[in-house]
Structures are given as C-alpha cells and as structure tokens.
Scaffold this active site. Sequence first.
Site, PDB file in Angstrom:
ATOM      1  N   LYS A 169      -8.520  10.697  -1.586  1.00 39.67           N
ATOM      2  CA  LYS A 169      -7.311  10.707  -2.416  1.00 39.67           C
ATOM      3  C   LYS A 169      -6.996   9.278  -2.843  1.00 39.67           C
ATOM      4  O   LYS A 169      -6.380   8.499  -2.119  1.00 39.67           O
ATOM      5  CB  LYS A 169      -6.101  11.295  -1.686  1.00 39.67           C
ATOM      6  CG  LYS A 169      -4.998  11.604  -2.695  1.00 39.67           C
ATOM      7  CD  LYS A 169      -3.601  11.349  -2.217  1.00 39.67           C
ATOM      8  CE  LYS A 169      -3.080   9.968  -2.375  1.00 39.67           C
ATOM      9  NZ  LYS A 169      -2.845   9.485  -3.746  1.00 39.67           N
ATOM     10  N   GLU A 378       6.671  -8.026   3.609  1.00 42.81           N
ATOM     11  CA  GLU A 378       5.573  -8.175   2.663  1.00 42.81           C
ATOM     12  C   GLU A 378       6.109  -8.005   1.247  1.00 42.81           C
ATOM     13  O   GLU A 378       6.669  -6.963   0.913  1.00 42.81           O
ATOM     14  CB  GLU A 378       4.499  -7.119   2.963  1.00 42.81           C
ATOM     15  CG  GLU A 378       3.272  -7.294   2.114  1.00 42.81           C
ATOM     16  CD  GLU A 378       2.222  -6.242   2.405  1.00 42.81           C
ATOM     17  OE1 GLU A 378       2.557  -5.043   2.384  1.00 42.81           O
ATOM     18  OE2 GLU A 378       1.055  -6.620   2.652  1.00 42.81           O
TER      19      GLU A 378
HETATM   20  P1  NAD Z   1       1.148   3.089  -0.442  1.00 42.43           P
HETATM   21  O1  NAD Z   1       1.229   3.160   1.016  1.00 42.43           O
HETATM   22  O2  NAD Z   1       2.351   3.339  -1.236  1.00 42.43           O
HETATM   23  O3  NAD Z   1       0.044   4.076  -1.001  1.00 42.43           O
HETATM   24  C1  NAD Z   1      -1.306   4.065  -0.555  1.00 42.43           C
HETATM   25  C2  NAD Z   1      -1.900   5.434  -0.754  1.00 42.43           C
HETATM   26  O4  NAD Z   1      -1.217   6.358   0.101  1.00 42.43           O
HETATM   27  C3  NAD Z   1      -1.741   5.976  -2.172  1.00 42.43           C
HETATM   28  O5  NAD Z   1      -2.896   6.709  -2.506  1.00 42.43           O
HETATM   29  C4  NAD Z   1      -0.544   6.899  -2.038  1.00 42.43           C
HETATM   30  O6  NAD Z   1      -0.500   7.920  -3.018  1.00 42.43           O
HETATM   31  C5  NAD Z   1      -0.767   7.477  -0.648  1.00 42.43           C
HETATM   32  N1  NAD Z   1       0.423   8.025   0.007  1.00 42.43           N
HETATM   33  C6  NAD Z   1       1.730   7.741  -0.242  1.00 42.43           C
HETATM   34  N2  NAD Z   1       2.531   8.470   0.571  1.00 42.43           N
HETATM   35  C7  NAD Z   1       1.719   9.228   1.351  1.00 42.43           C
HETATM   36  C8  NAD Z   1       1.949  10.162   2.403  1.00 42.43           C
HETATM   37  N3  NAD Z   1       3.168  10.488   2.804  1.00 42.43           N
HETATM   38  N4  NAD Z   1       0.871  10.733   2.993  1.00 42.43           N
HETATM   39  C9  NAD Z   1      -0.388  10.401   2.632  1.00 42.43           C
HETATM   40  N5  NAD Z   1      -0.657   9.544   1.630  1.00 42.43           N
HETATM   41  C10 NAD Z   1       0.376   8.946   1.002  1.00 42.43           C
HETATM   42  O7  NAD Z   1       0.545   1.633  -0.751  1.00 42.43           O
HETATM   43  P2  NAD Z   1       0.277   0.999  -2.178  1.00 42.43           P
HETATM   44  O8  NAD Z   1       1.587   0.589  -2.744  1.00 42.43           O
HETATM   45  O9  NAD Z   1      -0.625   1.873  -2.980  1.00 42.43           O
HETATM   46  O10 NAD Z   1      -0.581  -0.281  -1.754  1.00 42.43           O
HETATM   47  C11 NAD Z   1      -0.006  -1.477  -1.350  1.00 42.43           C
HETATM   48  C12 NAD Z   1      -0.007  -1.585   0.165  1.00 42.43           C
HETATM   49  O11 NAD Z   1      -1.324  -1.483   0.674  1.00 42.43           O
HETATM   50  C13 NAD Z   1       0.495  -2.921   0.664  1.00 42.43           C
HETATM   51  O12 NAD Z   1       1.426  -2.758   1.694  1.00 42.43           O
HETATM   52  C14 NAD Z   1      -0.744  -3.620   1.201  1.00 42.43           C
HETATM   53  O13 NAD Z   1      -0.525  -4.559   2.187  1.00 42.43           O
HETATM   54  C15 NAD Z   1      -1.577  -2.478   1.650  1.00 42.43           C
HETATM   55  N6  NAD Z   1      -2.992  -2.858   1.666  1.00 42.43           N
HETATM   56  C16 NAD Z   1      -3.625  -3.036   2.857  1.00 42.43           C
HETATM   57  C17 NAD Z   1      -4.961  -3.438   2.900  1.00 42.43           C
HETATM   58  C18 NAD Z   1      -5.683  -3.650   4.195  1.00 42.43           C
HETATM   59  O14 NAD Z   1      -6.901  -3.613   4.212  1.00 42.43           O
HETATM   60  N7  NAD Z   1      -4.995  -3.860   5.295  1.00 42.43           N
HETATM   61  C19 NAD Z   1      -5.649  -3.612   1.718  1.00 42.43           C
HETATM   62  C20 NAD Z   1      -4.985  -3.419   0.518  1.00 42.43           C
HETATM   63  C21 NAD Z   1      -3.656  -3.020   0.512  1.00 42.43           C
END
Ligand code: NAD
Length: 471
Positions: A169, A378
Amino acid sequence: MRHIEQIFINGEFVTPHGTERFDLYNPATAQVIGQVRLADELDAERAIAAAKAAFPAWANTTRQERIAALKRMHAAVVARHDELLEAIIEEYGAPSSRSAWMASYPADVIAQAIDALESFAFTLTAGAATVQMTPLGVAGLITPWNSDAGFICGKLAAALAAGCTAVIKPSEMSALQTQIITEALRDAGLPPGVFNIVTGRGDTVGETISRHPDVAKISFTGSTHTGKAILRNAAESFKRVTLELGGKSPTIMLDDVDLVQAVPLVIQAGFMNSGQACVAGTRILVPQSRKAEMEQALAQAVAAVRSGDPRDSATEVGPMVSAKQWQRVQGYIRKGTEEGASLLAGGEGRPEGTQDGWFVRPTLFADVNNQMAIAREEIFGPVLCVIPYRDEEEAIAIANDTDYGLSALVLGSDAGRAQRVAEQIQSGRVLVNTLAHEPKAPFGGFKHSGVGREMGTWGISAFMEPKSILS
Ligand code: NAD
C-alpha cells in the site's frame, strides 16, 4: 492530466471496487496534474487473498529462483529510469541532485537485496539444533510519499528474498511514481499474486492490511503517529512488525571541528530531500566556546541554499510535497519565533522569486533550547535549530534527550574522540565525519524511531521466523 484507474492484483491490472478519486499535484505549481482512483477495503481483501494463495509455491522456491526473479525486477526497473525520474520531479518536486538518486535507488536497492540473498544463511546450527529460517507468510508493505519507488522496491525485494508474498500500500500522494514501478514489476513476470499493489487511503486499505488475520507481517515506513496505530492494530493477530518512523537527529559539532569541511556536511544532512527526510540532522549542537563563529558560518551557508524550481540545476531545496506539509512547516517556523528562538536565516513565507508552489525558505534558528517544540518535534521541512552545549558530556546528553533515535552525525578533527562520542549516542545509525550510506548495515531506529531493522541480511531476516529442529 493523468488518470490512474487501476490497481494490481493477482498478476494483472484491475479496476478497483473503490470509486473515490484523489487529486495528484505538482508541488512546484500547486496545480492538479492527475487523479487516481483509490482502492478500498474490499480491494485490500482481494489483494491479501491473492498473496495468500501465492504464498505456498513462492515459499518453496529455491534461492536461485528468487535471485532470478529479483534480477528480472532489477532490469525492468532500470528500464523505466527516465520515466520515473520525470514523475519524481513532477509529482514530488525533488531537485535534480535528489531526483537523480531517487530514480536510480529503486534498482540499486533490489541489487542490494540480491547481494544479501546470495549469501543468506537459510539454515544455521545452534548447539544440537538445526535452525531453519522460515518465511512468515503474507507481508503488508506500507510506504510514505518521500521516497515512493525506493521504499516499494526495497521492502518488496527483501520480502520476496525471504520467501514471503506481498500486498503493497503506497502513499496515495505518489500514484504517478507507483504506476511506473507497478508496470515495471509486472514486466518482470513474477507468478500471479506474489506481489499486489493497492493504492488507497491509510484509514481504509492501510487499516485493513494491518488488522487482517491473513497478513503475518507488516513492514511500515512513515510517521511515528501512524506507526503506533499499526502496532496496536497488529497486536490482535500477533503480526510481526517492522516500523521505520520519524527522527529528530542531532548533528554534533565538536570544538575541534574544521568548519570548511564540516559546514557543507551539516547543511546537506539538514536539508537532504528538501528537509523531508526521516534521517535529517535538524538539531545542530555547537560548543559555547565557538558558538558565535559557528552560528555565523551556518547562517551564511543556510542563506546561500537555493530553494525553488526543482528543474533548475542550482536548486538544492524543492517545494514541500503538499499544501498541508507547507502549512505545517510554516506553523513550526512561527512557533519557533513565539517560543523565543531567533532567526539566523529564512523565516515564514515563500523564498524570493517563487510563487504558487509549496516553497519554503531554508530556515535556521539560534537561541534554541532542547525543550522547545522546534527541537523536539519532527518538522519534516528545511528548518534547523542551533543548540549550544558546554562540554562533550552535555553534548551527548542533549543529543540523547529526544524521543527519537534514528540517525546522528558527529563532526570533529580528532577522529578517535569523534568515534568515542558516536558510541555514546542512542541511535540506530551514527555517522562520523561522513554522510556515506552502507547498504549492508542494518537501518532502523531506537526508541520512537521504530521497531526492527531493514537492509542487508537483517532486512531479509525481518520477514522470517527461526525454527529450531532437534533430533
Ligand atoms: P504517514 O504515517 O502519514 O503515512 C505513511 C503511510 O501510512 C501512507 O501510505 C499512509 O497512507 C499510511 N497510513 C496512514 N494511516 C494509516 C493507518 N491508520 N493504518 C495503516 N496505514 C496508514 O507518513 P507520511 O506523511 O506519508 O511520511 C512522512 C513520515 O514518514 C515522517 O514522519 C518520516 O519521518 C517518516 N519516514 C520514516 C523513514 C524511516 O526510514 N524511518 C523514512 C521516510 C519517512
């Protein structure tokens, strides 16, 4: 206008049951450039059923068969490089240095999984026991928008190497990039159901995957907030979980640091991926003894960072991915000023010469203490804080005084001392006088930055369970 109307289930593109349309934007112009039809819960269930049916045969494939499949995936992704690069610029707004890396990384990460698989120990001996590494089953792979194709390919390659099948997803905001990668992976000719890609919302498709009893493993990259929700949802069926979450990484400038060498690394660490990087070094720790000199050097360097059109080769910081992300970053810049920090460079609003797009001024705050929101939360944009420290001991204490622990950077002329400081930082990765990446090393976070590790043999093991056999 691009219209993406299909998802990928059981080896073919199919029209989803879901009917909601989601707008796709060019963040450099804030114009709608396309629409994606989103999958819903039923589509997620179909994808899980396809992956479940494909699992027994895939789990029985040999190492050589998996390597051959991964090599086909690699070639197919390489073949779409130019198209992917264009989509990364158009849909994500990554400037040229970053977009070039983002377009080649998906193939590179598959090659790295092949390398790890070639020598992976599927059978080990522990005393009198034979330990067999056994694939977990169906893996749910949930990815964010800040490196769409890289995360899809990295997680999928590791899952397949382990013998798992997958339901992916991706972020709904990256549908153009996902479409290109999905077509490439289709061209690799893997057995139907081995991987399935369902673009949909987190609260529908993401929730279904993280709750479904037929999903054995979740590998998630995204925010800490969503990671917690996934962990709770996964508990009911005891899913194995790998979570790669957020960060608030420290960059420690030791008092013997050479500023000519160090400042470019500090800037690159802070502003990589336009500040939208989980590993971004956003807390810059400087010794009181050289505070004025370091602040001046950093202020000059930040003021010189060009934020604007991602197609201009001089641009180092591109637009934020969405209006929501732009507002979030603006809100933190306002908050920093309200909290009493002083602006050394940047500030609210758009950089000079830009309009319409979601551009942010590269921003540097001084007079920050580690308890302020801008030092603890963050921001996920090009906003850096300078935090002074008295001595090495206090530098280490401030670096570790955070909920996160994903990455850190230590800079100093005495390499042995910098190494000793690095060893005291609570973080999944600590870089010393370098920004180099090592794909064979485990990647992941301490504390709220996540659970488990990706990359190398650790990445493959994360999709497996050890089984001890005694006779
Ligand atoms: P997000 O958590 O909003 O979304 C990530 C994914 O999760 C998306 O596909 C989203 O649709 C899905 N999602 C949202 N709610 C969900 C739920 N309840 N159940 C299952 N899936 C769900 O994050 P974002 O805004 O897309 O990305 C930014 C974040 O990602 C930042 O906090 C960043 O630090 C983190 N990040 C971490 C790494 C790492 O390797 N540690 C790498 C890149 C980004």
